[in-house]
Design a protein around this motif. Structure first.
Motif, mmCIF file in Angstrom:
data_model
loop_
_atom_site.group_PDB
_atom_site.id
_atom_site.type_symbol
_atom_site.label_atom_id
_atom_site.label_comp_id
_atom_site.label_asym_id
_atom_site.label_seq_id
_atom_site.Cartn_x
_atom_site.Cartn_y
_atom_site.Cartn_z
ATOM 1 N N LYS A 111 37.808 52.419 35.051
ATOM 2 C CA LYS A 111 37.776 51.019 35.445
ATOM 3 C C LYS A 111 37.221 50.804 36.855
ATOM 4 C CE LYS A 111 38.920 47.769 34.023
ATOM 5 N NZ LYS A 111 38.091 46.742 33.320
ATOM 6 N N LYS A 112 37.254 51.819 37.686
ATOM 7 C CA LYS A 112 36.801 51.688 39.074
ATOM 8 C C LYS A 112 37.578 50.602 39.812
ATOM 9 C CE LYS A 112 33.702 54.723 37.990
ATOM 10 N NZ LYS A 112 33.945 56.149 38.269
ATOM 11 N N SER A 113 38.845 50.493 39.519
ATOM 12 C CA SER A 113 39.694 49.516 40.206
ATOM 13 C C SER A 113 41.001 50.182 40.585
ATOM 14 C CB SER A 113 39.957 48.293 39.320
ATOM 15 O OG SER A 113 40.545 48.659 38.092
ATOM 16 N N ARG A 114 41.683 49.603 41.560
ATOM 17 C CA ARG A 114 42.968 50.102 42.031
ATOM 18 C C ARG A 114 44.024 49.034 41.776
ATOM 19 N NH1 ARG A 114 42.536 55.386 43.009
ATOM 20 N NH2 ARG A 114 44.360 55.229 44.376
ATOM 21 N N THR A 115 45.243 49.488 41.537
ATOM 22 C CA THR A 115 46.296 48.529 41.199
ATOM 23 C C THR A 115 46.536 47.530 42.333
ATOM 24 O OG1 THR A 115 47.975 50.116 41.948
ATOM 25 C CG2 THR A 115 47.449 50.081 39.590
ATOM 26 N N HIS A 116 46.424 47.966 43.571
ATOM 27 C CA HIS A 116 46.671 47.034 44.678
ATOM 28 C C HIS A 116 45.574 45.975 44.756
ATOM 29 C CE1 HIS A 116 43.648 48.374 47.702
ATOM 30 N NE2 HIS A 116 43.762 49.541 47.097
ATOM 31 N N ARG A 117 44.339 46.333 44.353
ATOM 32 C CA ARG A 117 43.270 45.340 44.359
ATOM 33 C C ARG A 117 43.465 44.329 43.229
ATOM 34 N NH1 ARG A 117 41.177 42.800 46.504
ATOM 35 N NH2 ARG A 117 39.025 42.681 45.781
ATOM 36 N N ILE A 118 43.986 44.788 42.113
ATOM 37 C CA ILE A 118 44.296 43.861 41.022
ATOM 38 C C ILE A 118 45.338 42.857 41.493
ATOM 39 C CG2 ILE A 118 45.302 43.662 38.718
ATOM 40 C CD1 ILE A 118 44.111 46.435 38.092
ATOM 41 N N ASP A 119 46.381 43.353 42.136
ATOM 42 C CA ASP A 119 47.419 42.462 42.668
ATOM 43 C C ASP A 119 46.826 41.437 43.634
ATOM 44 O OD1 ASP A 119 49.987 42.959 41.561
ATOM 45 O OD2 ASP A 119 50.060 44.873 42.596
ATOM 46 N N GLU A 120 45.969 41.903 44.528
ATOM 47 C CA GLU A 120 45.378 41.004 45.522
ATOM 48 C C GLU A 120 44.508 39.938 44.857
ATOM 49 O OE1 GLU A 120 43.275 43.636 48.080
ATOM 50 O OE2 GLU A 120 45.089 44.480 49.002
ATOM 51 N N ALA A 121 43.688 40.339 43.892
ATOM 52 C CA ALA A 121 42.803 39.400 43.218
ATOM 53 C C ALA A 121 43.597 38.340 42.459
ATOM 54 C CB ALA A 121 41.865 40.144 42.268
ATOM 55 N N LEU A 122 44.641 38.760 41.760
ATOM 56 C CA LEU A 122 45.440 37.809 40.995
ATOM 57 C C LEU A 122 46.177 36.843 41.919
ATOM 58 C CD1 LEU A 122 46.903 40.133 38.211
ATOM 59 C CD2 LEU A 122 45.019 38.511 38.020
ATOM 60 N N THR A 123 46.691 37.358 43.031
ATOM 61 C CA THR A 123 47.400 36.489 43.983
ATOM 62 C C THR A 123 46.466 35.431 44.552
ATOM 63 O OG1 THR A 123 48.948 38.248 44.581
ATOM 64 C CG2 THR A 123 48.704 36.437 46.133
ATOM 65 N N MET A 124 45.270 35.856 44.981
ATOM 66 C CA MET A 124 44.303 34.904 45.539
ATOM 67 C C MET A 124 43.913 33.845 44.518
ATOM 68 S SD MET A 124 41.608 36.996 47.943
ATOM 69 C CE MET A 124 41.388 38.372 46.839
ATOM 70 N N THR A 125 43.668 34.280 43.295
ATOM 71 C CA THR A 125 43.226 33.355 42.256
ATOM 72 C C THR A 125 44.330 32.369 41.895
ATOM 73 O OG1 THR A 125 41.817 35.126 41.402
ATOM 74 C CG2 THR A 125 42.170 33.229 39.971
ATOM 75 N N PHE A 126 45.541 32.873 41.761
ATOM 76 C CA PHE A 126 46.684 32.028 41.414
ATOM 77 C C PHE A 126 46.939 30.986 42.499
ATOM 78 C CE2 PHE A 126 51.338 31.303 40.977
ATOM 79 C CZ PHE A 126 51.373 30.910 39.644
#
Length: 665
Positions: A322-337
């Motif tokens: 996936k070339k992604s990290r769990t902390h970046r997923i958290d950050e992206a979802l928080t910003m979007t929400f």
């Protein structure tokens, strides 16, 4: 030549919404530009049997070629078209394209009644193929096709180079495939994206700004090739101008496999689309989500972002490439929400690196982040994907033709044995169907705004628990197979909520408490006589039929404790809950069964759900107090899936998947 291009009928019910087949639109334009006569038949807008409609159309226009295509799950729909065409005109030439061909070109001629298959991007290939068919010539010189030679052997020609400049491709022919009917027939509940349209009158069209994807996720198949290419924005906006004028659209779905990774291009797109005052959505990698880009997207009309989340266990993300990290997923979802942009995403369970530990890790994240309404689903292995190719190599798939004709929804490539993976899949199904974020309903009435030819429309008014806004959904048509609740999006804060479906009616198969007890007593007697199959055949259906009487349910619980393994009790209570997710007692039943097998984290979710539905539910209150008490450890409270068998995972003929980061081809 005269080509009949047919759009498969995607829905089971007449008038049901479907996603416009953009790929067929591109093919239509390419054939027309080459001078061929092209007629269209969109089965979604014509009543009657598919065979009758195709037969009638062929009789009327006498085409030389029948063509259709799509992704692998639509193979049977395409086959029904080709069978009808061959029956109507035995000498017709059948041509298929899309992912259903490209995913498994080696067996496609064995499972579909076609003469030629187009592999990969089809705009150039279809024109060259038709020229050879019409004028003669060596088919081996046409790159990107599959056909049978004079001996009946399947031949796949050299791969066609991908189109480098997407600005050179003729825009899709929307009119030929009856796009206006699709657009004018849209209602707010037809798509989660449409729900952001403030007046319940979506007029949306899909477009692309790129092809393929720069990532190589192991569960993905890229039908347009492996190389990511971006379309010139000048070309995109020129087409958008045409579509706005032609169809009066107010929404645009960008269905790229992945929207631009380049920050500068993304910001330029936002600046250029903003004056159109349209709502739009994209699929975005979490690494592209920054405060700057998310703000620009929100300000320019982005209504939804679909993120490729897939797992919240880092080892699984690496296995998936996936070339992604769990902390970046958290950050992206928080910003979007927080930016009030809608979120769409999935957690997939069953990757080749998945274990009970990794599955529990993802579920524990989901349990603490339910505000995002991330979907839960078992991973599926699609033809052509790296997972599929590895499964072939390892001997997990032995009959390719059978597989592509009926892609299994439960196919285990994980590190878990079949029993454990199957139970993970079942519990995920229960979670997805019963763990709801319920919003209060104000009114639910039959609408005066009905759509001819479609199901009944309703006016639904509800309040958002997050921001307090009252949402009016006017003239909405309920999704197919709607259950007890319907998922809505708040038009103010973009949160997603589950609203009671007052149009839902249970099948008239309920039984009274006394009858339930008598049947269970008979089941117990059968079990005592060691007639286990007959015993469970009587008992299992009762969980869905019995009324919500506590004595009957407790009697059932005692029956399952006595006559069979906890698996039967868990499945029965889970199935009953899936059919009645607004019942606090059903949640408590399932929670108690989960406690019994040691899945305390899962039990906690259902006790909490029962309390949300009824704050005074004593069973749920006492159960939650136990789960949160000193007798249950933190590790137990993070357990959602447990082991049911010590058997090994499915045997592979070769060594396990290549290490994380290594490309599987």
């Amino acid at each position: 030549m005269h080509i009949l291009l047919v759009v498969p009928r995607y829905g089971d019910n007449w008038g049901e919404f479907y996603q416009f087949p953009l790929g067929l639109g591109y093919i239509a334009s390419a054939m027309k530009q080459a001078g061929h006569m092209v007629s269209g038949l969109n089965l979604n807008h014509h009543r009657g049997r598919i065979e009758d409609l195709v037969t009638s159309k062929i009789a009327a226009i006498q085409p030389d070629v029948c063509a259709t295509g799509g992704l692998s799950p639509f193979l049977s729909l395409a086959q029904s078209i080709f069978s009808a065409a061959r029956k109507a005109k035995p000498g017709i030439i059948n041509i298929a394209g899309g992912g259903m061909v490209s995913g498994e070109p080696g067996v496609i001629l064995d499972v579909m009644d076609i003469d030629y298959g187009v592999v990969g991007e089809g705009e150039i290939t279809i024109v060259e193929l038709l020229a050879r068919i019409q004028g003669g010539g060596d088919l081996y010189e046409v790159n990107g096709i599959v056909f049978r030679d004079e001996t009946g052997r399947t031949v796949e020609t050299l791969a066609r180079p991908q189109v480098g400049d997407l600005g050179t491709i003729t825009w899709p022919d929307y009119d030929l495939l009856e796009c206006e009917d699709n657009v004018s027939n849209q209602r707010a509940l037809d798509s989660y994206f449409f729900q952001r349209q403030p007046h319940s009158k979506p007029r949306a069209i899909d477009m692309i700004t790129s092809r393929s994807c720069p990532f190589k996720c192991t569960f993905c198949f890229h039908p347009t090739g492996k190389t990511y290419r971006e379309r010139p924005l000048d070309d995109f906006f020129a087409e958008l101008d045409t579509l706005v004028a032609r169809y009066d659209i107010n929404m645009v779905g960008l269905i790229d496999e992945l929207f631009s990774l380049k920050r500068r291009r993304l910001l330029e797109f936002c600046a250029r689309i903003k004056p159109y005052n349209l709502q739009w959505m994209v699929q975005l990698h979490v690494n592209s989500a920054t405060e700057e880009t998310v703000k620009a997207m929100r300000d320019s009309g982005c209504a939804y972002i679909s993120y490729g989340i897939e797992s919240m266990s880092q080892p699984v993300l690496e296995s998936m490439q996936k070339k992604s990290r769990t902390h970046r997923i958290d950050e992206a979802l928080t910003m979007t929400f927080e930016s009030k942009i809608g979120i769409q995403g999935n957690l997939l369970f069953g990757d080749s690196a998945e274990t009970l530990d990794t599955a529990n890790e993802s579920m524990h994240w989901w349990a603490r982040n339910r505000q995002y309404q991330i979907n839960l689903t078992p991973l599926m292995v699609f033809p052509g994907s790296p997972d599929y190719l590895k499964s072939l190599e390892d001997g997990l798939i032995v009959d390719r033709a059978a597989y592509v004709q009926d892609i299994p929804s439960e196919f285990n490539i994980s590190k878990m044995n079949d029993k454990n993976m199957g139970m993970v899949g079942f519990i995920v199904w229960v979670f997805a169907n019963s763990l709801l974020n319920v919003a209060p309903l104000t009114s639910f009435e039959r609408s005066s705004d009905q759509s001819p030819g479609r199901d009944t429309a309703y006016d639904v008014v509800w309040s958002c628990p997050r921001c307090g806004s009252e949402n009016e959904y006017i003239g909405v048509i309920l999704p197919p197979h709607s259950g007890h609740t319907i998922r809505f999006t708040c038009r103010d804060c973009a949160s997603r909520w589950d609203v009671e479906n007052r149009a839902f009616t249970l099948p008239e198969n309920g039984i009274d408490d006394a009858t339930c007890r008598k049947r269970l007593q008979k089941a117990v007697k059968l079990f005592d006589r060691k007639k286990y199959g007959e015993s469970h055949a009587i008992a299992n259906p009762l969980m869905g039929e019995a009324p919500s009487f506590i004595p009957a349910r407790l009697f059932m619980a005692e029956f399952y404790r006595r006559v069979g393994p906890a698996e039967h009790m868990l499945k029965s209570f889970g199935s009953a809950l899936g059919m009645d997710p607004l019942s606090p007692d059903r949640h408590s039943d399932f929670a108690e069964a989960l406690v019994e097998v040691g899945a305390h984290g899962a039990a906690r979710l259902h006790y909490e759900q029962a309390i949300n539905l009824n704050p005074d539910n004593e069973r749920a209150l006492s159960g939650l107090a136990y789960v949160d008490g000193p007798e249950v450890s933190d590790a137990q409270r993070q357990t959602y899936f447990v082991s049911w068998s010590d058997a090994p995972a499915p045997a592979r003929n070769s060594s396990c998947r290549a290490s994380a980061g290594e490309l599987v081809a």
